[in-house]
Design an enzyme around this catalytic site. Structure first.
Site, PDB file in Angstrom:
ATOM      1  CG  HIS A   1      11.574  19.417  32.297  1.00 15.07           C
ATOM      2  ND1 HIS A   1      10.460  19.805  32.998  1.00 15.07           N
ATOM      3  CD2 HIS A   1      11.117  18.700  31.245  1.00 15.07           C
ATOM      4  CE1 HIS A   1       9.375  19.343  32.392  1.00 15.07           C
ATOM      5  NE2 HIS A   1       9.747  18.672  31.323  1.00 15.07           N
TER       6      HIS A   1
ATOM      7  CG  ASP B   1      15.072  16.339  36.461  1.00 11.92           C
ATOM      8  OD1 ASP B   1      14.701  15.151  36.326  1.00 11.92           O
ATOM      9  OD2 ASP B   1      14.597  17.276  35.802  1.00 11.92           O
TER      10      ASP B   1
ATOM     11  CD  GLN C   1      13.945  12.422  29.471  1.00  9.86           C
ATOM     12  OE1 GLN C   1      14.143  11.341  28.912  1.00  9.86           O
ATOM     13  NE2 GLN C   1      12.786  13.034  29.384  1.00  9.86           N
TER      14      GLN C   1
ATOM     15  CE  LYS D   1       9.787  12.200  31.775  1.00 12.80           C
ATOM     16  NZ  LYS D   1       9.307  12.764  30.522  1.00 12.80           N
TER      17      LYS D   1
ATOM     18  CB  CYS E   1       9.004  21.333  29.541  1.00  9.33           C
ATOM     19  SG  CYS E   1       7.299  20.917  29.278  1.00  9.33           S
TER      20      CYS E   1
HETATM   21  N1  PMP Z   1      12.753  16.580  34.159  1.00  8.27           N
HETATM   22  C1  PMP Z   1      13.070  16.128  32.948  1.00  8.27           C
HETATM   23  C2  PMP Z   1      14.501  16.146  32.495  1.00  8.27           C
HETATM   24  C3  PMP Z   1      12.060  15.643  32.105  1.00  8.27           C
HETATM   25  O1  PMP Z   1      12.375  15.198  30.896  1.00  8.27           O
HETATM   26  C4  PMP Z   1      10.733  15.635  32.555  1.00  8.27           C
HETATM   27  C5  PMP Z   1       9.612  15.146  31.671  1.00  8.27           C
HETATM   28  N2  PMP Z   1       9.683  15.564  30.356  1.00  8.27           N
HETATM   29  C6  PMP Z   1      10.477  16.119  33.842  1.00  8.27           C
HETATM   30  C7  PMP Z   1      11.509  16.581  34.613  1.00  8.27           C
HETATM   31  C8  PMP Z   1       9.082  16.140  34.389  1.00  8.27           C
HETATM   32  O2  PMP Z   1       8.596  14.831  34.526  1.00  8.27           O
HETATM   33  P1  PMP Z   1       7.054  14.554  34.840  1.00  8.27           P
HETATM   34  O3  PMP Z   1       6.269  15.319  33.810  1.00  8.27           O
HETATM   35  O4  PMP Z   1       6.942  13.080  34.694  1.00  8.27           O
HETATM   36  O5  PMP Z   1       6.799  15.040  36.218  1.00  8.27           O
END
Ligand code: PMP
Length: 416
Positions: A133, A210, A213, A236, A374
């Protein structure tokens, strides 16, 4: 809390009761019952979590940590109790290792900034993967720009699996940190992070995971993984937005400099010199997101009461149900076909732009995400503008799957 009986993924009575905890799901959208399949972007919140916020503001709202009065002490107790819940939920050694942040993005930025200040020299290397991401890519890129370090990338194959046979070549004596997504939000791939962590540690390289998910959908134990850092977001996992966690081994938190300066993170301040507070407060400057932390604790209680194993089984059951049906639709192209997947289906329908499909689904009450999620480098590798992504949570139903498939068939007819 662990469930007393093991819950079956098809137990309609049980899961319907769970679904009823989510008031937002009871509504219609555009004249159709809402089918919420955008859980990877953000989860819905059960009444218990919503109530915990109302309870906080109606009974003990006050700033934490510095008050002697009753409300402040009550707030501090609830705040620190939530930290303990997070510690136990992820199996950390100590509550000192739990830093509250705004979310995964904020956690990665905190780490990338402080780590680069302390640990990175020109020509050092940070190793990430091809499926990160942007939140676990751009902060490291910025750290490299600041320090002259270089970003290197573990590639992935066309199935959306990391090519770990290349790891030995990619790890060099300049590698200072490996940062890997646990579960890909765009592909659903579950990465073998334990393998990567063990390999990295053989070379004395720390690893950040990270977990944005992973943590809402499967059991995660940071001690068993032995990762050095683990990041996730509350929103999430049934908690509010604006609250997240950076887990870090205590030895690292002692070594790294603070991120932000201000109240709470200090021990003693004079114009000549400031000394910093003990862990975890050294990394938590300013008034924190108090109700967010308390509600995160409540969300953890809620998830643990169901059990993360039961949640994983339920979500994969719904995923498999949907996948089998999607597979019969002419032109269905799955994007990401890893052997080990989470409850995310990223796909295209041949000849239809994902955005158009998303709009027609919305008109039928179906919430999915369309676009690059993203993860632009993934889309570039597959040479596609984006995908449609349906992501399942335990509170989705078999009926949601049915409506989703029927809506896709209708959309395909309209758009073909
Ligand atoms: N890493 C992953 C794998 C994600 O799916 C996301 C959110 N889509 C993020 C990081 C970023 O999370 P946040 O927008 O809650 O900071």
């Amino acid at each position: 809390m662990t469930p007393t009986v093991s819950i079956q993924p098809q137990d309609a009575l049980y899961w319907n009761k769970i679904r009823n905890d989510f008031p937002i799901l009871q509504q219609s959208v555009n004249g159709y019952p809402l089918v919420y399949l955008d859980n990877a972007a953000s989860s819905q919140k059960p009444q218990q979590v919503i109530d915990s916020i109302v309870h906080y503001y109606t009974t003990y709202n006050a700033n934490v940590h510095r008050g002697v009065h009753t409300l402040s002490q009550k707030g501090t107790d609830a705040f620190e109790a939530a930290r303990k819940k997070v510690q136990h939920f992820i199996g950390a050694n100590s509550e000192k290792e739990i830093i509250f942040t705004k979310g995964t993005t904020n956690s990665v930025n905190l780490l990338a900034y402080t780590f680069s200040q302390q640990m990175l020299m020109p020509d050092d290397e940070i190793l990430i993967t091809a499926m990160e991401h942007h939140a676990n890519l751009v902060p490291w890129q910025m750290a490299c720009e600041r320090t002259g370090a270089k970003l290197r990338v573990i590639p992935m194959n066309d199935e959306g699996e990391l090519q770990l046979d290349q790891l030995d070549n990619l790890i060099t004596d300049k590698t200072r940190l490996i940062s890997v997504v646990h579960v890909s939000n765009a592909l659903g791939t579950v990465n073998p992070v334990k393998y990567i962590i063990d390999k990295a540690h053989n070379h004395h390289i720390p690893v950040m995971i990270d977990g944005a998910q992973a943590i809402p959908h499967q059991p995660v134990n940071v001690k068993e993984l032995d990762c050095d850092f683990y990041c996730f977001s509350g929103h999430k996992m049934c908690a509010p937005t604006g609250i997240g966690v950076l887990y870090a081994k205590q030895t690292w938190l002692e070594k790294l400099p603070p991120f932000e300066g201000g109240g709470e993170m200090i021990s003693d301040v004079s114009f000549e010199k400031t000394t910093y507070n003990e862990l975890p407060f050294k990394f938590e400057a300013g008034t924190p997101h108090i109700e967010g932390v308390i509600a995160l604790g409540q969300a953890i209680d809620y998830l643990e009461n169901i059990g993360m194993d039961a949640i994983y089984a339920r979500e994969m059951y719904l995923h498999n149900l949907a996948y089998e049906k999607l597979n019969t639709i002419p032109g269905f192209i799955p994007v990401g076909k890893a052997a080990k997947k989470a409850s995310v289906i990223s796909f295209l329908i041949d000849g239809i732009h994902p955005y158009d499909l998303g709009v027609i689904l919305d008109k039928q009450g179906i919430a999915v995400r369309t676009g690059h999620h993203c993860t632009q480098p993934i889309m570039k590798q597959f040479n596609i503008p984006g995908t449609v992504r349906a992501s399942f949570a335990f509170y989705n139903s078999e009926q949601d799957v049915e409506f989703f498939i029927a809506a896709i068939k209708k959309a395909v007819k309209m758009l073909s």
